[in-house]
Design a protein around this motif. Structure first.
Motif, short mmCIF file in Angstrom:
data_model
loop_
_atom_site.label_atom_id
_atom_site.label_comp_id
_atom_site.label_asym_id
_atom_site.label_seq_id
_atom_site.Cartn_x
_atom_site.Cartn_y
_atom_site.Cartn_z
N UNK A 164 -1.05 53.31 109.92
CA UNK A 164 0.16 52.70 110.47
C UNK A 164 -0.17 51.64 111.52
N UNK A 165 -1.44 51.36 111.65
CA UNK A 165 -1.91 50.30 112.54
C UNK A 165 -2.46 49.18 111.64
N UNK A 166 -1.89 47.99 111.74
CA UNK A 166 -2.26 46.89 110.84
C UNK A 166 -3.75 46.57 110.88
N UNK A 167 -4.33 46.59 112.05
CA UNK A 167 -5.75 46.25 112.19
C UNK A 167 -6.63 47.30 111.50
N UNK A 168 -6.34 48.56 111.73
CA UNK A 168 -7.14 49.62 111.10
C UNK A 168 -6.92 49.66 109.59
N UNK A 169 -5.69 49.41 109.17
CA UNK A 169 -5.41 49.36 107.74
C UNK A 169 -6.17 48.20 107.09
N UNK A 170 -6.23 47.07 107.75
CA UNK A 170 -7.00 45.92 107.24
C UNK A 170 -8.48 46.26 107.14
N UNK A 217 -12.95 49.19 101.50
CA UNK A 217 -12.78 49.97 100.28
C UNK A 217 -12.01 49.27 99.16
N UNK A 218 -11.12 48.39 99.47
CA UNK A 218 -10.34 47.72 98.43
C UNK A 218 -11.00 46.41 98.00
N UNK A 219 -11.52 45.69 98.94
CA UNK A 219 -12.09 44.37 98.64
C UNK A 219 -13.16 44.40 97.54
N UNK A 220 -14.14 45.31 97.60
CA UNK A 220 -15.19 45.27 96.56
C UNK A 220 -14.64 45.41 95.15
N UNK A 275 5.96 52.81 107.46
CA UNK A 275 6.66 51.61 106.99
C UNK A 275 5.91 51.08 105.75
N UNK A 276 6.38 51.48 104.60
CA UNK A 276 5.69 51.11 103.36
C UNK A 276 5.73 49.61 103.10
N UNK A 277 6.80 48.96 103.51
CA UNK A 277 6.86 47.49 103.36
C UNK A 277 5.77 46.84 104.20
N UNK A 278 5.59 47.28 105.42
CA UNK A 278 4.55 46.72 106.28
C UNK A 278 3.17 47.01 105.69
N UNK A 279 2.97 48.19 105.18
CA UNK A 279 1.73 48.56 104.51
C UNK A 279 1.44 47.55 103.40
N UNK A 280 2.45 47.25 102.59
CA UNK A 280 2.27 46.31 101.48
C UNK A 280 2.07 44.88 101.97
N UNK A 281 2.68 44.52 103.07
CA UNK A 281 2.45 43.19 103.65
C UNK A 281 1.00 43.04 104.07
N UNK A 282 0.46 44.07 104.69
CA UNK A 282 -0.95 44.04 105.10
C UNK A 282 -1.83 43.95 103.86
N UNK A 283 -1.50 44.73 102.85
CA UNK A 283 -2.26 44.67 101.59
C UNK A 283 -2.21 43.25 101.01
N UNK A 284 -1.04 42.67 100.96
CA UNK A 284 -0.90 41.30 100.44
C UNK A 284 -1.73 40.32 101.26
N UNK A 285 -1.65 40.41 102.56
CA UNK A 285 -2.45 39.51 103.41
C UNK A 285 -3.93 39.64 103.11
#
Length: 118
Positions: A37-43, A49-52, A96-106
């Motif tokens: 739930x923290x944008x920086x830690x989620x990034x 783990x997602x990028x590779x 906030x699932x929308x925020x989660x997805x915004x971070x994923x999109x970014x």
């Protein structure tokens, strides 16, 4: 031909975090160590783990994820269906699932730009 936006594909890019994706204790520990739930830690989590995996996809597939996220973020979609019956290693509930997805999109957009610059 361009793929149409489809929420169901988001589970595949998030499969790394699913409890069905097991046998890697180090990865599991890393996931639970992050506050999703923290944008920086989620990034940071997505970076490691997602990028590779995401960068190994073909361009058309990568664009499909980005287009899907962009499309549904422009609507009032709450993304509950993406996480419905999708058990993860996350220690906390996604507030906030929308925020989660915004971070994923970014993050996915940034990875795409990095690939294009290579």
């Amino acid at each position: 031909m361009k793929y149409l936006p489809d929420l169901s594909i988001l589970r595949s890019v998030l499969f790394t975090y699913s409890i069905e994706n097991y046998d890697n204790l180090e990865r599991e520990r890393f996931i639970v160590s992050k506050n999703i739930n923290d944008d920086k830690e989620l990034s940071e989590l997505f970076e490691k783990l997602t990028k590779p995996e995401y960068t190994s996809y073909k361009l058309k597939q990568r664009n499909w994820y980005i287009d899907t996220l962009q499309h549904f973020l422009k609507t009032d979609e709450n993304f509950d269906c993406v996480f419905y019956l999708f058990d993860t290693y996350f220690d906390d509930e996604i507030l906030d699932k929308r925020q989660f997805m915004k971070v994923l999109l970014d993050c996915l957009t940034r990875y795409q730009i990095e690939l294009e610059e290579c």
